[in-house]
Write a protein that holds these residues in place. Structure first.
Motif, short mmCIF file in Angstrom:
data_model
loop_
_atom_site.label_atom_id
_atom_site.label_comp_id
_atom_site.label_asym_id
_atom_site.label_seq_id
_atom_site.Cartn_x
_atom_site.Cartn_y
_atom_site.Cartn_z
N UNK A 156 30.14 70.85 33.20
CA UNK A 156 29.77 72.07 34.50
C UNK A 156 29.69 73.95 33.95
N UNK A 157 29.88 74.30 33.25
CA UNK A 157 29.75 76.10 32.38
C UNK A 157 28.25 75.88 31.76
N UNK A 158 28.25 74.51 30.84
CA UNK A 158 26.19 74.74 30.15
C UNK A 158 25.43 74.31 31.45
N UNK A 159 25.60 73.30 31.91
CA UNK A 159 24.62 72.92 32.85
C UNK A 159 23.29 73.99 33.94
N UNK A 160 24.81 74.98 34.50
CA UNK A 160 23.57 76.14 35.40
C UNK A 160 22.44 76.64 34.01
N UNK A 161 22.96 77.44 32.97
CA UNK A 161 22.09 78.60 32.20
C UNK A 161 21.03 77.10 31.74
N UNK A 162 21.55 76.01 31.47
CA UNK A 162 20.34 74.93 30.77
C UNK A 162 19.10 75.22 31.49
N UNK A 163 19.86 74.45 32.86
CA UNK A 163 19.06 74.03 33.96
C UNK A 163 18.03 75.37 34.12
N UNK A 164 18.33 77.31 34.87
CA UNK A 164 18.35 78.42 34.61
C UNK A 164 16.17 78.47 33.50
N UNK A 165 17.13 77.82 31.98
CA UNK A 165 16.03 78.29 30.92
C UNK A 165 15.04 76.74 30.79
N UNK A 166 15.31 75.91 31.75
CA UNK A 166 14.40 75.01 31.37
C UNK A 166 13.52 75.09 32.86
N UNK A 167 14.09 75.73 33.80
CA UNK A 167 13.24 76.11 35.12
C UNK A 167 12.15 77.43 34.87
N UNK A 168 12.48 78.28 34.06
CA UNK A 168 11.33 79.30 33.69
C UNK A 168 11.00 78.25 32.50
N UNK A 169 10.88 77.58 31.83
CA UNK A 169 10.11 76.99 30.61
C UNK A 169 8.75 76.77 31.80
N UNK A 170 9.35 76.13 32.81
CA UNK A 170 8.50 74.90 33.35
C UNK A 170 7.61 75.49 34.71
N UNK A 171 7.79 76.31 35.03
CA UNK A 171 7.75 76.95 36.36
C UNK A 171 6.72 78.40 35.49
N UNK A 172 5.43 77.94 35.10
CA UNK A 172 4.75 79.49 34.60
C UNK A 172 4.79 80.92 35.86
N UNK A 173 4.90 80.72 36.85
CA UNK A 173 4.24 81.89 38.13
C UNK A 173 5.99 82.65 37.79
N UNK A 174 7.18 81.94 37.57
CA UNK A 174 8.21 82.08 37.40
C UNK A 174 8.28 83.29 36.38
N UNK A 175 7.60 82.26 35.18
CA UNK A 175 7.77 82.66 33.82
C UNK A 175 7.28 84.08 34.09
N UNK A 176 6.39 84.69 34.32
CA UNK A 176 5.34 85.84 34.81
C UNK A 176 6.67 87.22 35.79
N UNK A 177 7.15 86.29 37.12
CA UNK A 177 8.24 86.97 37.86
C UNK A 177 9.17 87.66 36.58
N UNK A 178 9.51 86.96 35.82
CA UNK A 178 10.60 87.29 34.87
C UNK A 178 9.92 88.13 33.98
N UNK A 179 8.85 88.05 33.14
CA UNK A 179 8.31 89.23 32.87
C UNK A 179 8.41 90.49 33.31
#
Length: 467
Positions: A156-179
């Motif tokens: 329950x502590x690490x799942x949100x962090x893992x999900x956030x990173x996975x979301x960044x990796x799997x959404x190229x447009x979101x990755x551009x926004x992150x940059x």
């Protein structure tokens, strides 16, 4: 355009010829070896699970005391992965290289079929001392199993962090926004590590890569990416800081024990002690989730390493800086720190006695096999012209009787001499110590023991070499 195209069939024939030539050279090389070799093997499937493969690598220490490695086979293996099929294919490959009676140990991962195949291989190959050192489970694989069991308790502590990173990796447009978001906050955009359960230390590397950006990640997913149902808060990293301290010990152990071109067998016990100490340090935490995580790891750990395999114990005794006294201290530290969940904690003096017996057993086997050869070489080296004079029958009888008496009373003289001799090492020598170079210098002093050491130190404790 200037490159001359090579027909695929020509290329195929050329590669087959090269492989056949290399195989013949390897067979000649193995035939000339005095000592045995160690193997690593692994089985895996391709991305679509349509084809499986078996890989086998061969390792030994040559006469110059350098570790050598050869790839023996990379075979298609589409039969059911049963113990019988695994042992049968391995035996066929070993027969091709005339190695069925010349290998000392084999390292497998922890798949149950691999473990069950060991009995069949022992029956077919008749290894040294009844196969006591024959099977080595991949230590890095076991470390990962322990880590994964522990991480389930704090999901329950690490799942949100893992999900956030996975979301960044799997959404190229979101990755551009992150940059762009990082640039607006005067931070360099970062591509974080990904967590793959079967990839060793991946969770540790993911968490470590996010600490510097935790506030930025919370702001990004709170303000920019609101539709992802991912909610990050800075306090989620609090327990992750402690978890990283624990995972770092596993990471350091995995990195060092994954080595291929240096010996690792004598390093295992030290890393086992480090893990036991980190368990002891955090078991009295005030955080119930962390305690649950440690207990889960320890339960899995004790399944495999409550009784440390003999090969690791014997290997550390062959480190001249430690020997039996050093092993005794490490075992005391290990079991005191482990504070085992089960009550049947072995006494260190009993383990030391067992290790001494194992070393004596294998030394005796080597002495019987190589003793006469070593003695002949030593005699040829020391014989002077004066000994070639003719002796009377009485003198020959007396000399032979003394020789037989001396041999029978000191069959383990080398081993006992090594165990009882104190070797001095400076602080600088400790830091730069190379166990292979040390034994290379002691070959004349311990000719039988050095042959035994060659085979034990050539054993690999992980399957990285074949992977």
């Amino acid at each position: 355009p200037a490159i001359r195209r090579i027909p695929r069939n020509t290329l195929k024939r050329t590669i087959h010829k090269l492989v056949a030539t290399q195989k013949k050279e390897s067979i000649k090389e193995f035939a000339s070896l005095d000592n045995k070799v160690s193997l690593c093997s692994d089985i895996w499937s391709d991305h679509w699970q349509s084809c499986s493969y078996m890989g086998i690598t061969c390792h030994w220490i040559d006469n110059e005391w350098n570790i050598q490695k050869r790839l023996l086979a990379y075979r298609c293996f589409n039969d059911p992965h049963t113990a019988q099929n695994i042992s049968h294919l391995m035996f066929i490959i070993l027969e091709e290289y005339c190695l069925t009676s010349k290998f000392f140990s084999i390292s497998f991962d922890n798949a149950s079929a691999n473990t069950c195949s060991i009995d069949g291989l022992i029956r077919m190959c008749q290894p040294s001392i009844g196969g006591k050192f024959f099977h080595i489970r991949c230590t890095c694989h076991i470390f990962n199993l322990c880590v994964q069991d522990g991480l389930k308790s704090i999901e329950r502590y690490i799942k949100p962090i893992r999900s956030a990173i996975h979301y960044l990796w799997t959404h190229p447009q979101v990755m551009k926004q992150w940059g762009k978001f990082c640039k607006l906050n005067d931070m360099r955009a970062k591509w974080f590590a990904r967590d793959v359960p079967t990839r060793w230390n991946s969770m540790y590397k993911l968490l470590l890569s996010t600490f510097e950006y935790k506030d930025l990640l919370c702001g990004f997913f709170g303000k920019i990416v609101q539709s992802s149902n991912i909610y990050l808060y800075s306090n989620q990293w609090n327990i992750c800081t402690t978890i990283c301290e624990i995972l770092k010990v596993f990471n350091d152990a995995t990195d060092q024990l994954s080595g291929v071109y240096y010996p690792t067998c004598h390093l295992v016990v030290t890393h086992l002690c480090n893990v036991a100490c980190i368990f002891s340090e955090h078991l009295n935490s005030n955080d119930p989730a962390l305690i649950e995580c440690i207990i889960s790891m320890k339960t899995k750990w004790e399944k495999y390493y409550f009784n440390i395999p003999d090969i690791f114990l014997c290997a550390i005794v062959l480190d001249p800086r430690l020997k039996l006294d050093g092993l005794d201290e490490l075992l005391t530290l290990y079991y005191d720190s482990l504070d085992p969940i089960t009550d049947a904690c072995p006494y260190s003096f009993m383990i030391i006695l067992s290790v001494r017996n194992s070393l004596t057993e294998i030394y005796t086997e080597y002495n019987e096999k190589y003793g006469s050869k070593v003695a002949t070489q030593a005699q040829q080296h020391t014989t002077s012209s004066s000994t070639t004079s003719r002796l009377s029958k009485a003198q020959n009888l007396i000399r032979d009787r003394r020789k037989r008496s001396r041999e029978s009373s000191s069959s383990n003289l080398e081993l006992e001499n090594y165990l009882t001799t104190t070797f001095e090492f400076s602080a600088a020598a400790e830091d730069m110590f190379d166990i292979l170079r040390w034994w290379a210098q002691k070959t004349q002093v311990y000719p039988i023991l050095s042959l035994m050491t060659k085979e034990i130190l050539a054993c690999h404790v992980s399957t990285v070499a074949v992977e």
